[in-house]
Design an enzyme around this catalytic site. Sequence first.
Site, PDB file in Angstrom:
ATOM      1  N   SER A   1       0.763  -1.142   0.191  1.00  0.00           N
ATOM      2  CA  SER A   1       0.001   0.185  -0.055  1.00  0.00           C
ATOM      3  C   SER A   1       0.920   1.346  -0.079  1.00  0.00           C
ATOM      4  O   SER A   1       1.877   1.303   0.559  1.00  0.00           O
ATOM      5  CB  SER A   1      -1.067   0.094   1.339  1.00  0.00           C
TER       6      SER A   1
ATOM      7  N   TYR B   1      -2.277  -1.321   9.762  1.00  0.00           N
ATOM      8  CA  TYR B   1      -2.145  -1.509   8.497  1.00  0.00           C
ATOM      9  C   TYR B   1      -0.922  -1.061   8.128  1.00  0.00           C
ATOM     10  O   TYR B   1      -0.429  -1.880   7.233  1.00  0.00           O
ATOM     11  CB  TYR B   1      -3.432  -0.710   8.024  1.00  0.00           C
TER      12      TYR B   1
HETATM   13  N1  LIG Z   1      -8.488  -0.136  -1.963  1.00  0.00           N
HETATM   14  C1  LIG Z   1      -7.600   0.655  -1.749  1.00  0.00           C
HETATM   15  O1  LIG Z   1      -7.770   1.750  -1.625  1.00  0.00           O
HETATM   16  C2  LIG Z   1      -6.247  -0.035  -1.257  1.00  0.00           C
HETATM   17  C3  LIG Z   1      -5.202   0.971  -1.291  1.00  0.00           C
HETATM   18  C4  LIG Z   1      -3.851   0.364  -1.145  1.00  0.00           C
HETATM   19  C5  LIG Z   1      -3.845  -0.770  -0.892  1.00  0.00           C
HETATM   20  N2  LIG Z   1      -4.928  -1.879  -1.025  1.00  0.00           N
HETATM   21  C6  LIG Z   1      -4.595  -2.943  -0.924  1.00  0.00           C
HETATM   22  O2  LIG Z   1      -4.960  -3.780  -2.218  1.00  0.00           O
HETATM   23  C7  LIG Z   1      -5.253  -4.966  -1.927  1.00  0.00           C
HETATM   24  C8  LIG Z   1      -6.711  -5.439  -2.566  1.00  0.00           C
HETATM   25  O3  LIG Z   1      -7.706  -4.366  -1.871  1.00  0.00           O
HETATM   26  P1  LIG Z   1      -9.254  -4.429  -2.694  1.00  0.00           P
HETATM   27  O4  LIG Z   1      -9.396  -2.811  -2.466  1.00  0.00           O
HETATM   28  O5  LIG Z   1      -9.284  -5.045  -3.692  1.00  0.00           O
HETATM   29  O6  LIG Z   1      -9.875  -5.018  -1.387  1.00  0.00           O
HETATM   30  P2  LIG Z   1     -11.307  -5.912  -1.125  1.00  0.00           P
HETATM   31  O7  LIG Z   1     -11.689  -5.678  -0.112  1.00  0.00           O
HETATM   32  O8  LIG Z   1     -12.227  -5.420  -2.579  1.00  0.00           O
HETATM   33  O9  LIG Z   1     -10.473  -7.332  -1.465  1.00  0.00           O
HETATM   34  C9  LIG Z   1      -9.857  -7.988  -0.561  1.00  0.00           C
HETATM   35  C10 LIG Z   1     -10.124  -9.544  -0.628  1.00  0.00           C
HETATM   36  O10 LIG Z   1      -9.279 -10.217   0.395  1.00  0.00           O
HETATM   37  C11 LIG Z   1     -10.095 -11.212   0.685  1.00  0.00           C
HETATM   38  N3  LIG Z   1      -9.376 -11.692   1.863  1.00  0.00           N
HETATM   39  C12 LIG Z   1      -9.444 -10.974   3.215  1.00  0.00           C
HETATM   40  N4  LIG Z   1      -8.882 -11.749   4.056  1.00  0.00           N
HETATM   41  C13 LIG Z   1      -8.579 -13.051   3.612  1.00  0.00           C
HETATM   42  C14 LIG Z   1      -8.054 -14.429   4.086  1.00  0.00           C
HETATM   43  N5  LIG Z   1      -7.694 -14.663   5.369  1.00  0.00           N
HETATM   44  N6  LIG Z   1      -8.008 -15.399   3.137  1.00  0.00           N
HETATM   45  C15 LIG Z   1      -8.558 -15.254   1.941  1.00  0.00           C
HETATM   46  N7  LIG Z   1      -9.091 -13.955   1.378  1.00  0.00           N
HETATM   47  C16 LIG Z   1      -9.172 -12.836   2.142  1.00  0.00           C
HETATM   48  C17 LIG Z   1     -11.594 -10.786   1.060  1.00  0.00           C
HETATM   49  O11 LIG Z   1     -12.347 -11.758   1.167  1.00  0.00           O
HETATM   50  C18 LIG Z   1     -11.734  -9.803  -0.206  1.00  0.00           C
HETATM   51  O12 LIG Z   1     -12.306 -10.446  -1.192  1.00  0.00           O
HETATM   52  C19 LIG Z   1      -5.198  -5.396  -0.513  1.00  0.00           C
HETATM   53  O13 LIG Z   1      -4.058  -6.251  -0.092  1.00  0.00           O
HETATM   54  C20 LIG Z   1      -5.415  -3.951   0.143  1.00  0.00           C
HETATM   55  O14 LIG Z   1      -4.771  -3.800   1.281  1.00  0.00           O
HETATM   56  C21 LIG Z   1      -6.079  -1.449  -1.224  1.00  0.00           C
END
Ligand SMILES: NC(=O)c1ccc[n+]([C@@H]2O[C@H](COP(=O)([O-])OP(=O)(O)OC[C@H]3O[C@@H](n4cnc5c(N)ncnc54)[C@H](O)[C@@H]3O)[C@@H](O)[C@H]2O)c1
Length: 249
Positions: free
Chosen positions: A137, A150
């Site tokens: 992130s 986080y």
């Molecule tokens: N959305 C943002 O603004 C943002 C910004 C920076 C980084 N990120 C990172 O990007 C990645 C994707 O985020 P996103 O926005 O698509 O989120 P999202 O919530 O849409 O998807 C995350 C997925 O991870 C799955 N998950 C969580 N814990 C799990 C586990 N123990 N076993 C299996 N699956 C599990 C969830 O069920 C979910 O489908 C993440 O690592 C997040 O931290 C997101």
Amino acid sequence: MTITKKTVIVTGAGGGMGRATVEHLLEAGANVVGCDLNIAALAELEENPRFKAMKADLLNEAAVQHIFAQTKSEFGSIDGLANVHGIAQHATPIEDCSLAEYRKIIDVNMTSIFLTCREAAAYMKEQGSGKIVNIGSVSTTRPRPGLQAYVASKGAVESFTKALALELAPYQVNANVLHPGPADTSMLGEFTAVGSSVDDTKKEVFESSVPLGKLLQPEDIAKSVKYLLSDAAEMITGAVLHVDGGRNI
Ligand SMILES: NC(=O)c1ccc[n+]([C@@H]2O[C@H](COP(=O)([O-])OP(=O)(O)OC[C@H]3O[C@@H](n4cnc5c(N)ncnc54)[C@H](O)[C@@H]3O)[C@@H](O)[C@H]2O)c1
């Protein structure tokens, strides 16, 4: 850039960026195994014989081992791993962050990556090839207040990936970290402080913090993950790629 006929495991495949990554890889001709705690969003992709959905908690060691063994027996190789799963933290003063909450975030965002990368390393070392992409992130580079657990978890993902890149380089296995900026997925709302409006925070806090002036879309991340998994990234390892509209500056 080729990824045709390669086999890639994508975690968090039921989420915003994960699902987009699965779609991009399938379009490019790859075999894809998508894993998530919740695979409902992947049902319609299952008609494609190059796709397999696996429901799993990535903190379960045996379940992670099973995903890799199944992928190898079904598709014959494991050429890529994209760790896209993760959980957010509601912005919270540190005094209000419980030890249980802290541990949960570190476990889901980092310990699970240790488990999947450990499996991937075993298969890829034997093959003498492979590419790993771990999603961190931009908050690692530019933290926001109240996201201690986080940010710590994602910082660990960055250091871990660099260490792995060095360890696996003699086997021609690449490992890189991709730091997304604020992205338009359901996770974004989960970073806001409890009680504040998600829509206001989206525009005023997140969108306005991106120099290019808009939130990232899941496809923006998917395209870059595909690039790092492809032959075009042959000589890239241990790199930190910000895909964030300039938010890290
Ligand atoms: N959305 C943002 O603004 C943002 C910004 C920076 C980084 N990120 C990172 O990007 C990645 C994707 O985020 P996103 O926005 O698509 O989120 P999202 O919530 O849409 O998807 C995350 C997925 O991870 C799955 N998950 C969580 N814990 C799990 C586990 N123990 N076993 C299996 N699956 C599990 C969830 O069920 C979910 O489908 C993440 O690592 C997040 O931290 C997101």
